[in-house]
Design a protein around this motif. Sequence first.
Motif, PDB file in Angstrom:
ATOM      1  N   GLU A  85      37.455  38.078  33.374  1.00  0.00           N
ATOM      2  CA  GLU A  85      36.148  38.603  33.376  1.00  0.00           C
ATOM      3  C   GLU A  85      35.735  38.373  34.990  1.00  0.00           C
ATOM      4  N   ARG A  86      36.196  37.290  35.629  1.00  0.00           N
ATOM      5  CA  ARG A  86      35.910  37.216  37.146  1.00  0.00           C
ATOM      6  C   ARG A  86      36.586  38.147  37.701  1.00  0.00           C
ATOM      7  N   LEU A  87      37.847  38.372  37.479  1.00  0.00           N
ATOM      8  CA  LEU A  87      38.604  39.502  38.314  1.00  0.00           C
ATOM      9  C   LEU A  87      37.894  40.981  38.036  1.00  0.00           C
ATOM     10  N   ASP A  88      37.356  41.130  36.678  1.00  0.00           N
ATOM     11  CA  ASP A  88      36.964  42.478  36.374  1.00  0.00           C
ATOM     12  C   ASP A  88      35.681  42.666  37.164  1.00  0.00           C
ATOM     13  N   ALA A  89      34.764  41.844  37.746  1.00  0.00           N
ATOM     14  CA  ALA A  89      33.701  41.696  38.445  1.00  0.00           C
ATOM     15  C   ALA A  89      33.927  41.976  39.758  1.00  0.00           C
ATOM     16  N   LEU A  90      35.004  41.685  40.129  1.00  0.00           N
ATOM     17  CA  LEU A  90      35.177  41.903  41.770  1.00  0.00           C
ATOM     18  C   LEU A  90      34.804  43.427  42.123  1.00  0.00           C
ATOM     19  N   PRO A  91      34.123  43.516  43.432  1.00  0.00           N
ATOM     20  CA  PRO A  91      34.141  45.010  43.967  1.00  0.00           C
ATOM     21  C   PRO A  91      35.395  45.519  44.253  1.00  0.00           C
ATOM     22  N   ALA A  92      35.488  46.837  43.980  1.00  0.00           N
ATOM     23  CA  ALA A  92      36.576  47.765  44.106  1.00  0.00           C
ATOM     24  C   ALA A  92      37.499  47.302  45.531  1.00  0.00           C
ATOM     25  N   GLY A  93      36.841  47.266  46.440  1.00  0.00           N
ATOM     26  CA  GLY A  93      37.449  46.804  47.808  1.00  0.00           C
ATOM     27  C   GLY A  93      37.934  45.514  47.750  1.00  0.00           C
ATOM     28  N   GLU A  94      37.547  44.620  46.955  1.00  0.00           N
ATOM     29  CA  GLU A  94      38.214  43.230  46.916  1.00  0.00           C
ATOM     30  C   GLU A  94      39.337  43.421  45.953  1.00  0.00           C
ATOM     31  N   LYS A  95      39.446  44.178  44.849  1.00  0.00           N
ATOM     32  CA  LYS A  95      40.463  44.427  44.221  1.00  0.00           C
ATOM     33  C   LYS A  95      41.698  44.987  44.648  1.00  0.00           C
ATOM     34  N   GLU A  96      41.588  45.749  45.824  1.00  0.00           N
ATOM     35  CA  GLU A  96      42.424  46.338  46.654  1.00  0.00           C
ATOM     36  C   GLU A  96      43.400  45.410  47.314  1.00  0.00           C
ATOM     37  N   ARG A  97      42.940  44.070  47.537  1.00  0.00           N
ATOM     38  CA  ARG A  97      43.639  42.993  48.176  1.00  0.00           C
ATOM     39  C   ARG A  97      44.259  42.140  47.559  1.00  0.00           C
ATOM     40  N   LEU A  98      44.117  42.138  45.987  1.00  0.00           N
ATOM     41  CA  LEU A  98      44.725  41.442  45.271  1.00  0.00           C
ATOM     42  C   LEU A  98      46.251  41.429  45.304  1.00  0.00           C
ATOM     43  N   PRO A  99      47.135  40.291  45.267  1.00  0.00           N
ATOM     44  CA  PRO A  99      48.485  40.380  45.116  1.00  0.00           C
ATOM     45  C   PRO A  99      49.017  41.160  44.067  1.00  0.00           C
ATOM     46  N   CYS A 100      50.177  42.014  44.220  1.00  0.00           N
ATOM     47  CA  CYS A 100      50.333  42.882  43.233  1.00  0.00           C
ATOM     48  C   CYS A 100      52.120  42.557  43.251  1.00  0.00           C
ATOM     49  N   SER A 101      52.745  42.095  42.393  1.00  0.00           N
ATOM     50  CA  SER A 101      54.070  41.740  42.287  1.00  0.00           C
ATOM     51  C   SER A 101      54.977  43.065  42.241  1.00  0.00           C
ATOM     52  N   ALA A 102      54.396  44.192  41.801  1.00  0.00           N
ATOM     53  CA  ALA A 102      55.250  45.454  41.827  1.00  0.00           C
ATOM     54  C   ALA A 102      55.371  45.851  43.191  1.00  0.00           C
ATOM     55  N   CYS A 103      54.712  45.360  44.002  1.00  0.00           N
ATOM     56  CA  CYS A 103      54.714  45.962  45.529  1.00  0.00           C
ATOM     57  C   CYS A 103      56.353  45.389  46.131  1.00  0.00           C
ATOM     58  N   ARG A 104      56.679  44.447  45.542  1.00  0.00           N
ATOM     59  CA  ARG A 104      58.020  43.775  45.883  1.00  0.00           C
ATOM     60  C   ARG A 104      58.944  43.970  44.756  1.00  0.00           C
ATOM     61  N   SER A 105      58.720  44.444  43.570  1.00  0.00           N
ATOM     62  CA  SER A 105      59.778  44.635  42.697  1.00  0.00           C
ATOM     63  C   SER A 105      59.322  45.790  41.654  1.00  0.00           C
ATOM     64  N   PRO A 106      59.404  47.018  42.014  1.00  0.00           N
ATOM     65  CA  PRO A 106      58.928  48.162  41.215  1.00  0.00           C
ATOM     66  C   PRO A 106      59.903  48.328  39.964  1.00  0.00           C
ATOM     67  N   SER A 107      60.787  47.832  39.870  1.00  0.00           N
ATOM     68  CA  SER A 107      61.792  47.758  38.376  1.00  0.00           C
ATOM     69  C   SER A 107      61.191  46.774  37.432  1.00  0.00           C
ATOM     70  N   ARG A 108      60.534  45.803  37.848  1.00  0.00           N
ATOM     71  CA  ARG A 108      60.341  44.640  36.946  1.00  0.00           C
ATOM     72  C   ARG A 108      59.169  45.409  35.827  1.00  0.00           C
ATOM     73  N   ARG A 109      59.239  44.879  34.610  1.00  0.00           N
ATOM     74  CA  ARG A 109      58.141  45.294  33.657  1.00  0.00           C
ATOM     75  C   ARG A 109      57.057  44.294  33.887  1.00  0.00           C
ATOM     76  N   SER A 110      55.896  44.649  33.424  1.00  0.00           N
ATOM     77  CA  SER A 110      54.562  43.775  33.678  1.00  0.00           C
ATOM     78  C   SER A 110      54.373  42.939  32.274  1.00  0.00           C
ATOM     79  N   TRP A 111      54.601  41.656  32.476  1.00  0.00           N
ATOM     80  CA  TRP A 111      54.328  40.639  31.311  1.00  0.00           C
ATOM     81  C   TRP A 111      55.038  41.102  30.093  1.00  0.00           C
ATOM     82  N   THR A 112      56.001  41.849  30.145  1.00  0.00           N
ATOM     83  CA  THR A 112      56.789  42.015  28.799  1.00  0.00           C
ATOM     84  C   THR A 112      58.051  41.766  29.047  1.00  0.00           C
TER      85      THR A 112
END
Length: 86
Positions: free
Chosen positions: A55-82
Amino acid sequence: MDLLDLDDRSLAARLRGGASTVADHLAAVRARIAERDPRYRAFSALAPGALGEAERLDALPAGEKERLPCSACRSPSRRSWTSPAW
């Protein structure tokens, strides 16, 4: 569409763009665990603060969400949480 079938980049794009929320993803994870854990018996507990953090992450303004780390940027072949078992 099942959020848990998305690759990292697609999920990140949906979260950052507002098409899905972190809480939606958490609900999908919990539903899958409830459905499959009786067979696999792989989970004993979820993080007690997971929904509050979602809920805290969902409440962030869109601009702040753009700065959140994303493991996909480093590993595009890895599946998410599965894993293949799920």
